[in-house]
Design a protein around this motif. Structure first.
Motif, mmCIF file in Angstrom:
data_model
loop_
_atom_site.group_PDB
_atom_site.id
_atom_site.type_symbol
_atom_site.label_atom_id
_atom_site.label_comp_id
_atom_site.label_asym_id
_atom_site.label_seq_id
_atom_site.Cartn_x
_atom_site.Cartn_y
_atom_site.Cartn_z
ATOM 1 N N SER A 1 -10.909 -2.023 8.074
ATOM 2 C CA SER A 1 -9.462 -1.687 7.899
ATOM 3 C C SER A 1 -9.021 -2.092 6.458
ATOM 4 O O SER A 1 -9.832 -2.942 5.789
ATOM 5 C CB SER A 1 -8.729 -2.721 8.814
ATOM 6 O OG SER A 1 -9.234 -4.027 8.975
ATOM 7 N N CYS A 2 -8.027 -1.843 5.950
ATOM 8 C CA CYS A 2 -7.577 -2.095 4.501
ATOM 9 C C CYS A 2 -7.190 -3.396 4.157
ATOM 10 O O CYS A 2 -7.195 -3.927 2.940
ATOM 11 C CB CYS A 2 -6.281 -1.066 4.031
ATOM 12 S SG CYS A 2 -4.582 -1.551 4.900
ATOM 13 N N ARG A 3 -6.755 -4.200 5.267
ATOM 14 C CA ARG A 3 -6.039 -5.701 5.022
ATOM 15 C C ARG A 3 -4.904 -5.757 3.960
ATOM 16 O O ARG A 3 -4.732 -6.620 3.561
ATOM 17 C CB ARG A 3 -7.474 -6.563 4.594
ATOM 18 C CG ARG A 3 -8.210 -6.550 5.773
ATOM 19 C CD ARG A 3 -9.412 -7.712 5.382
ATOM 20 N NE ARG A 3 -10.513 -7.720 6.362
ATOM 21 C CZ ARG A 3 -11.119 -8.519 6.266
ATOM 22 N NH1 ARG A 3 -11.523 -9.454 5.641
ATOM 23 N NH2 ARG A 3 -12.439 -8.227 7.081
ATOM 24 N N ASN A 4 -4.485 -4.682 3.714
ATOM 25 C CA ASN A 4 -3.192 -4.759 2.823
ATOM 26 C C ASN A 4 -2.063 -5.401 3.588
ATOM 27 O O ASN A 4 -1.823 -5.213 4.712
ATOM 28 C CB ASN A 4 -2.947 -3.464 2.217
ATOM 29 C CG ASN A 4 -1.725 -3.408 1.346
ATOM 30 O OD1 ASN A 4 -0.830 -3.828 1.258
ATOM 31 N ND2 ASN A 4 -2.430 -3.280 -0.216
ATOM 32 N N ALA B 1 -5.932 5.075 3.881
ATOM 33 C CA ALA B 1 -7.134 5.075 4.383
ATOM 34 C C ALA B 1 -7.636 4.236 5.286
ATOM 35 O O ALA B 1 -8.681 4.099 5.781
ATOM 36 C CB ALA B 1 -7.931 4.421 3.007
ATOM 37 N N CYS B 2 -6.466 3.413 5.763
ATOM 38 C CA CYS B 2 -6.992 2.296 6.834
ATOM 39 C C CYS B 2 -7.566 2.851 8.008
ATOM 40 O O CYS B 2 -7.000 3.624 8.636
ATOM 41 C CB CYS B 2 -5.811 1.409 6.886
ATOM 42 S SG CYS B 2 -6.068 0.013 7.930
ATOM 43 N N ARG B 3 -8.660 2.253 8.380
ATOM 44 C CA ARG B 3 -9.136 2.572 9.653
ATOM 45 C C ARG B 3 -9.720 4.072 9.643
ATOM 46 O O ARG B 3 -9.372 4.786 10.769
ATOM 47 C CB ARG B 3 -8.705 2.444 10.873
ATOM 48 C CG ARG B 3 -8.617 0.636 10.977
ATOM 49 C CD ARG B 3 -7.550 0.242 11.762
ATOM 50 N NE ARG B 3 -7.218 -1.185 11.456
ATOM 51 C CZ ARG B 3 -6.853 -2.096 12.081
ATOM 52 N NH1 ARG B 3 -6.877 -2.012 13.459
ATOM 53 N NH2 ARG B 3 -6.581 -3.450 11.674
ATOM 54 N N HIS C 1 1.015 -4.891 3.210
ATOM 55 C CA HIS C 1 2.132 -4.133 3.623
ATOM 56 C C HIS C 1 1.644 -3.110 4.802
ATOM 57 O O HIS C 1 2.511 -2.221 5.229
ATOM 58 C CB HIS C 1 2.491 -3.173 2.407
ATOM 59 C CG HIS C 1 2.779 -4.105 1.561
ATOM 60 N ND1 HIS C 1 2.271 -4.473 0.354
ATOM 61 C CD2 HIS C 1 4.215 -4.526 1.114
ATOM 62 C CE1 HIS C 1 2.699 -5.135 -0.564
ATOM 63 N NE2 HIS C 1 4.243 -5.327 0.001
ATOM 64 N N CYS C 2 0.419 -3.128 5.340
ATOM 65 C CA CYS C 2 -0.167 -2.127 6.266
ATOM 66 C C CYS C 2 0.289 -2.632 7.707
ATOM 67 O O CYS C 2 -0.036 -3.780 7.987
ATOM 68 C CB CYS C 2 -1.788 -2.110 6.188
ATOM 69 S SG CYS C 2 -2.290 -1.221 7.582
ATOM 70 N N PRO C 3 1.005 -1.707 8.246
ATOM 71 C CA PRO C 3 1.567 -1.995 9.745
ATOM 72 C C PRO C 3 0.287 -2.446 10.526
ATOM 73 O O PRO C 3 0.368 -3.081 11.790
ATOM 74 C CB PRO C 3 2.088 -0.702 10.244
ATOM 75 C CG PRO C 3 2.527 0.072 8.889
ATOM 76 C CD PRO C 3 1.381 -0.372 7.988
ATOM 77 N N GLN C 4 -0.859 -1.820 10.359
ATOM 78 C CA GLN C 4 -2.165 -2.047 11.333
ATOM 79 C C GLN C 4 -2.641 -3.253 10.938
ATOM 80 O O GLN C 4 -3.505 -4.005 12.006
ATOM 81 C CB GLN C 4 -3.277 -1.007 10.930
ATOM 82 C CG GLN C 4 -2.431 0.453 11.167
ATOM 83 C CD GLN C 4 -3.297 1.432 11.970
ATOM 84 O OE1 GLN C 4 -3.589 1.123 13.056
ATOM 85 N NE2 GLN C 4 -3.873 2.557 11.492
ATOM 86 N N CYS C 5 -2.539 -4.066 9.927
ATOM 87 C CA CYS C 5 -3.272 -5.111 9.446
ATOM 88 C C CYS C 5 -2.764 -6.370 9.634
ATOM 89 O O CYS C 5 -3.206 -7.491 9.408
ATOM 90 C CB CYS C 5 -4.050 -4.870 7.967
ATOM 91 S SG CYS C 5 -5.085 -3.542 8.040
ATOM 92 N N GLN C 6 -1.394 -6.591 10.044
ATOM 93 C CA GLN C 6 -0.911 -7.831 9.857
ATOM 94 C C GLN C 6 -0.826 -8.891 10.911
ATOM 95 O O GLN C 6 -0.513 -10.163 10.580
ATOM 96 C CB GLN C 6 0.558 -7.461 9.552
ATOM 97 C CG GLN C 6 0.747 -7.294 7.941
ATOM 98 C CD GLN C 6 0.250 -8.147 7.153
ATOM 99 O OE1 GLN C 6 0.253 -8.981 7.158
ATOM 100 N NE2 GLN C 6 -0.788 -7.606 6.297
HETATM 101 ZN ZN LIG Z 1 -4.599 -1.510 7.024
#
Ligand SMILES: [Zn+2]
Ligand SMILES: [Zn+2]
Length: 365
Positions: free
Chosen positions: A39-42, A14-16, A44-49
């Motif tokens: 963003s999901c801020r999880n 679901a991120c972005r 484990h998410c490659p986009q959010c770290q």
């Molecule tokens: Zn994310």
């Protein structure tokens, strides 16, 4: 899929996207607008770290001691991998506990150091081919604080003999596992059977539990660089994905022999990715000994005195951190056309609820 894995999966997918909604920002100059996806801020998410990593490193910078750092790796034998799949939280906890207790015990022994260590433990995830992660890496400051408040340096230039660490580590892990089993902690049901338990123990004892030394890390800067590379690493970063079609995913792998591209069926890729999902709330990095959260401030101050090391100046560190964050934010808020105006949030775009329902429906399939 466990509920922890399903949660991570839904967050990443679901991120972005419209699923999480967005907002519109408008430049206060020329009225230009831009959508900003949420963003999901999880973790484990490659986009959010990336953002999380910078903030974390800034904090660690204040806690490092300007001494050489040693690097030790604790591994579990292959025979235990199946058990990790069944009760990851218990096994990871025991692994951290055994590694920490082993280092603490050796440091307390006057033959080696005779004091308390400052060290961090990191559970490694992100194996290049996305295989199951198991080793714990220990970054150990090269010195200990004696009960009398004296700084102890390693004798003969090394910390402890790694060969001696291995059996102690194995003993501590198996003792703790046996205790966890006896206390009725949530362990796999099959371990309750005495026969199975004995057979498994035999298998575990038959293998070497390797503790090995990696190249020492020179000083605090190298430690930070190392931590930066590993701590917020996700199972696979976006750059390593090379391509995909309807059935397979191709990604780059570093290792022996050299660089290569691996292509695996999509389902297998997802399965391997999700192997790296940590139990919810589980901390992958632990600070131990002098760095243990409860007494960190006082213990670190004592260690600095003992090693005649100046205090990290909290004002300077805080200001630099603050400054960088402010600059980053200001840059992001500035209008790229006139370089004068600033973007301000002007409208919310709610999450697309009809899409959400659809995605839940697919989740169940
Ligand atoms: Zn994310
Ligand atoms: Zn403008």
């Amino acid at each position: 899929m466990s509920s922890a894995k399903a949660k991570v999966w839904r967050a990443i997918v679901a991120c972005r996207t419209a699923l999480l909604g967005a907002h519109v920002e408008t430049g206060d100059c020329c009225g230009v607008t831009r959508p900003v996806d949420h963003s999901c801020r999880n973790r484990h998410c490659p986009q959010c770290q990336t953002r999380a990593k910078e903030q974390w490193l800034a904090k660690r910078r204040q806690e490092l001691l300007p001494v050489p750092y040693f690097h030790r790796v604790f591994t579990l034998p292959h025979a235990l991998h199946a058990l990790i799949g069944q009760c990851p939280r218990v096994i990871y906890e025991l692994l951290f506990g055994a590694a920490s207790a082993t280092l603490t015990e050796f440091a307390a022994n006057p033959r080696w150091l005779g004091g308390k260590l400052a060290f961090s433990l990191i559970l490694h995830t992100g194996k290049q081919d996305l295989g199951r992660p198991v080793p714990v890496h220990a970054l150990v400051a090269g010195g200990a604080l004696s009960p009398e408040g004296e700084g102890k340096s390693p004798k003969r230039g090394f910390l402890f003999p790694v060969r001696a660490l291995s059996p102690v580590f194995r003993g501590k892990f198996l003792a703790a596992l046996s205790e966890a089993r006896g206390s009725g902690r949530p362990l796999v049901a099959e371990l309750a059977d005495e026969k199975v338990w004995r057979a498994l123990r035999q298998q575990w004892l038959a293998h070497d539990w390797v503790v090995y030394a990696k190249q020492p890390l020179g000083g605090p800067e190298q430690v930070l660089e190392y931590l930066g590379r590993y701590t917020h690493r996700v199972a696979i970063s976006n750059e390593r994905l090379v391509g995909m079609d309807e059935t397979t995913v191709c990604f780059r792998v570093r290792g022996t022999p050299g660089k290569r591209v691996l292509s695996v069926p999509a389902e297998e890729f997802i399965e391997r990715f999700l192997l790296h999902v940590l139990p919810s709330g589980f901390q992958r990095i632990r600070h131990c000994g002098l760095l243990a959260p409860a007494a960190k401030t006082t213990k670190l101050a004592l260690a600095r005195q003992a090693w005649s090391v100046p205090e990290a100046d909290p004002v300077i560190t805080a200001t630099v951190e603050d400054f960088l964050q402010r600059v980053g934010r200001a840059e992001w808020a500035r209008c790229p056309h006139c370089h004068e105006g600033r973007f301000v949030p002007t409208a919310a775009i709610p999450p697309a609820s009809h899409l959400k329902r659809d995605s839940h429906a697919t989740d169940r399939v």
